[in-house]
Write a protein that holds these residues in place. Structure first.
Motif, PDB file in Angstrom:
ATOM      1  N   LEU A   1       0.906  -1.284   0.057  1.00 41.05           N
ATOM      2  CA  LEU A   1      -0.007  -0.227  -0.005  1.00 41.05           C
ATOM      3  C   LEU A   1       0.867   1.239  -0.127  1.00 41.05           C
ATOM      4  O   LEU A   1       0.812   2.215   0.710  1.00 41.05           O
ATOM      5  CB  LEU A   1      -1.062   0.054   1.315  1.00 41.05           C
ATOM      6  CG  LEU A   1      -2.200   0.942   1.230  1.00 41.05           C
ATOM      7  CD1 LEU A   1      -3.090   0.625  -0.145  1.00 41.05           C
ATOM      8  CD2 LEU A   1      -3.314   0.815   2.331  1.00 41.05           C
TER       9      LEU A   1
ATOM     10  N   ALA B   1       3.547   1.827   1.448  1.00 43.23           N
ATOM     11  CA  ALA B   1       4.465   2.434   2.764  1.00 43.23           C
ATOM     12  C   ALA B   1       5.783   2.840   2.214  1.00 43.23           C
ATOM     13  O   ALA B   1       6.347   2.135   1.546  1.00 43.23           O
ATOM     14  CB  ALA B   1       4.314   0.855   3.547  1.00 43.23           C
TER      15      ALA B   1
ATOM     16  N   GLY C   1      -4.323   2.478  -3.132  1.00 41.63           N
ATOM     17  CA  GLY C   1      -4.223   3.805  -2.192  1.00 41.63           C
ATOM     18  C   GLY C   1      -2.843   4.509  -2.692  1.00 41.63           C
ATOM     19  O   GLY C   1      -1.928   4.329  -3.298  1.00 41.63           O
TER      20      GLY C   1
ATOM     21  N   SER D   1      -0.932   6.121   0.048  1.00 36.15           N
ATOM     22  CA  SER D   1       0.284   5.545   0.722  1.00 36.15           C
ATOM     23  C   SER D   1      -0.309   5.479   2.380  1.00 36.15           C
ATOM     24  O   SER D   1      -0.969   6.388   2.831  1.00 36.15           O
ATOM     25  CB  SER D   1       1.512   6.601   0.706  1.00 36.15           C
ATOM     26  OG  SER D   1       2.467   6.029   1.936  1.00 36.15           O
ATOM     27  N   SER D   2       0.136   4.137   2.847  1.00 38.18           N
ATOM     28  CA  SER D   2      -0.385   4.101   4.077  1.00 38.18           C
ATOM     29  C   SER D   2       0.685   4.730   5.185  1.00 38.18           C
ATOM     30  O   SER D   2       0.421   4.417   6.378  1.00 38.18           O
ATOM     31  CB  SER D   2      -0.340   2.333   4.452  1.00 38.18           C
ATOM     32  OG  SER D   2       0.856   2.034   3.978  1.00 38.18           O
ATOM     33  N   GLY D   3       1.639   5.509   4.860  1.00 36.31           N
ATOM     34  CA  GLY D   3       2.423   6.075   5.756  1.00 36.31           C
ATOM     35  C   GLY D   3       3.848   5.366   5.614  1.00 36.31           C
ATOM     36  O   GLY D   3       4.441   4.562   4.725  1.00 36.31           O
TER      37      GLY D   3
ATOM     38  N   ASP E   1       6.777   2.721   6.542  1.00 40.95           N
ATOM     39  CA  ASP E   1       6.599   1.329   6.630  1.00 40.95           C
ATOM     40  C   ASP E   1       7.285   0.810   7.971  1.00 40.95           C
ATOM     41  O   ASP E   1       8.282   0.883   8.553  1.00 40.95           O
ATOM     42  CB  ASP E   1       7.958   0.726   5.597  1.00 40.95           C
ATOM     43  CG  ASP E   1       7.764  -0.843   5.640  1.00 40.95           C
ATOM     44  OD1 ASP E   1       7.717  -1.475   6.565  1.00 40.95           O
ATOM     45  OD2 ASP E   1       8.067  -1.355   4.320  1.00 40.95           O
TER      46      ASP E   1
ATOM     47  N   THR F   1      -6.066   5.011   0.812  1.00 41.24           N
ATOM     48  CA  THR F   1      -5.473   5.610   2.068  1.00 41.24           C
ATOM     49  C   THR F   1      -4.347   6.539   1.832  1.00 41.24           C
ATOM     50  O   THR F   1      -3.581   6.252   1.074  1.00 41.24           O
ATOM     51  CB  THR F   1      -5.048   4.348   2.770  1.00 41.24           C
ATOM     52  OG1 THR F   1      -6.384   3.704   3.088  1.00 41.24           O
ATOM     53  CG2 THR F   1      -4.437   4.657   4.121  1.00 41.24           C
TER      54      THR F   1
ATOM     55  N   ALA G   1      -2.211   8.104   4.859  1.00 43.45           N
ATOM     56  CA  ALA G   1      -2.186   8.046   6.328  1.00 43.45           C
ATOM     57  C   ALA G   1      -0.712   8.398   6.831  1.00 43.45           C
ATOM     58  O   ALA G   1       0.193   8.082   6.082  1.00 43.45           O
ATOM     59  CB  ALA G   1      -2.587   6.702   6.898  1.00 43.45           C
TER      60      ALA G   1
ATOM     61  N   SER H   1     -11.959   8.407  -0.138  1.00 45.74           N
ATOM     62  CA  SER H   1     -10.598   8.365   0.227  1.00 45.74           C
ATOM     63  C   SER H   1     -10.675   8.165   1.758  1.00 45.74           C
ATOM     64  O   SER H   1     -11.597   8.710   2.478  1.00 45.74           O
ATOM     65  CB  SER H   1      -9.655   9.372  -0.275  1.00 45.74           C
ATOM     66  OG  SER H   1      -9.506   9.382  -1.643  1.00 45.74           O
ATOM     67  N   LYS H   2      -9.474   7.680   2.376  1.00 41.63           N
ATOM     68  CA  LYS H   2      -9.338   7.645   3.689  1.00 41.63           C
ATOM     69  C   LYS H   2      -8.162   8.189   4.226  1.00 41.63           C
ATOM     70  O   LYS H   2      -6.980   7.847   4.227  1.00 41.63           O
ATOM     71  CB  LYS H   2      -9.513   6.203   4.315  1.00 41.63           C
ATOM     72  CG  LYS H   2     -10.760   5.503   4.175  1.00 41.63           C
ATOM     73  CD  LYS H   2     -10.546   3.940   4.530  1.00 41.63           C
ATOM     74  CE  LYS H   2     -11.953   3.353   4.210  1.00 41.63           C
ATOM     75  NZ  LYS H   2     -11.780   1.698   4.607  1.00 41.63           N
TER      76      LYS H   2
ATOM     77  N   ASN I   1      -2.519   9.138  11.663  1.00 40.20           N
ATOM     78  CA  ASN I   1      -2.848   8.000  12.977  1.00 40.20           C
ATOM     79  C   ASN I   1      -1.796   7.553  13.688  1.00 40.20           C
ATOM     80  O   ASN I   1      -1.711   6.436  14.185  1.00 40.20           O
ATOM     81  CB  ASN I   1      -3.527   6.994  12.221  1.00 40.20           C
ATOM     82  CG  ASN I   1      -2.668   6.228  10.814  1.00 40.20           C
ATOM     83  OD1 ASN I   1      -1.651   6.969  10.479  1.00 40.20           O
ATOM     84  ND2 ASN I   1      -3.202   5.034  10.432  1.00 40.20           N
TER      85      ASN I   1
END
Length: 265
Positions: A30, A32, A65, A67-69, A71, A112, A114, A133-134, A138
């Motif tokens: 995702l 990361a 997505g 980027s989930s943030g 890694d 995402t 995040a 989108s999310k 977090n």
């Protein structure tokens, strides 16, 4: 119309008609942001900054997505203090480089965005996200604080009071709510992100981009020093947070897929 494509290990770059399209390309994770992606992003942005043919930069994500943030698994594997501060310095340089680019910068978000991924997007001039989108800052869920200039970017867009609420709650915000909060500049119908990006890019290409960038430079005289201070504060505070019992509990809960039990220590 000439199209030039460059491929990094974690990024794809395409240049077309004065526009550079930079795609985060770790879809299996995702997108990361591991150490390699962070370093490649910095290298790529520095090269783009020198390209006088490019007036607009669009950043987006491959796969499901944006980027989930950061890694998390790789960040946990970082060694001691020296290695930690080294990668944080690279993150800070990356954010400053993107934020200060003498180009118009656009983040196109689907799925995402995040943590550090959202901080990266917020460093751009104009944010477009899809309705579903999310977006989330977090870090609180693992006992950490925003980095990548997250404190700065959120306060610039939301004001300090709303920024604190978003950070402390770790809230997930959809596209329409993000637009209402002014966290983003435009919410596109889900599946229509490309069309919205293309529309905005064409609007910019019909304007005197040199004048737009000059306005950006004038504001940077005021805001960049503040961002530099906050990035340094985040770096040292993040190291302290990594030593807390709450952070260790947050990570353990993340690995075990359960709700963390924090003790304020």
């Amino acid at each position: 119309m000439e199209t030039i494509t460059s491929t990094y290990e974690t990024l794809n770059l395409m240049k077309e008609n004065k526009v550079a399209y930079l795609t985060l390309n770790r879809p299996h994770a995702l997108n990361a942001m591991n150490v390699l992606m962070i370093r490649e992003l910095l290298q790529c942005l520095k090269e783009l900054e020198k390209d006088n043919e490019i007036g607009i930069l669009v950043i987006k994500g491959e796969g499901k997505g944006f980027s989930s943030g950061g890694d998390i698994k790789e960040m946990l594997a970082l060694g001691g203090e020296e290695q930690f501060f080294s990668i944080m310095d690279t993150i800070n340089e990356l954010v400053l480089t993107l934020y200060s680019m003498k180009k118009m910068t656009v983040a196109g978000i689907h799925g995402t965005a995040a943590g550090l991924g959202l901080s990266l997007a917020l460093a751009c001039d104009y944010l477009i996200c899809e309705d579903d989108s999310k977006l989330a800052m977090n870090f609180i869920g693992i006992g950490l604080i925003p980095d990548g200039g997250g404190h700065f970017h959120l306060s610039e867009r939301l004001g300090v009071a709303q920024a604190k609420k978003l950070i402390w709650n770790g809230s997930i915000v959809n596209g329409q709510k993000a637009l209402k909060l002014s966290l983003v500049d435009e919410a596109a119908v889900t599946g229509k992100l490309k069309q919205s990006i293309d529309h905005y890019v064409q609007q910019c290409l019909q304007k005197p981009i040199v004048a737009m960038v000059k306005t950006k430079e004038i504001y940077l005289k005021m805001t960049r020093p503040k961002l530099e201070v906050i990035l340094e504060e985040e770096k040292h505070a993040q190291w302290l947070m990594r030593q807390t019992e709450d952070h260790k509990e947050g990570i353990q809960a993340f690995v075990e897929k359960r709700k963390p039990v924090f003790t304020g220590k």
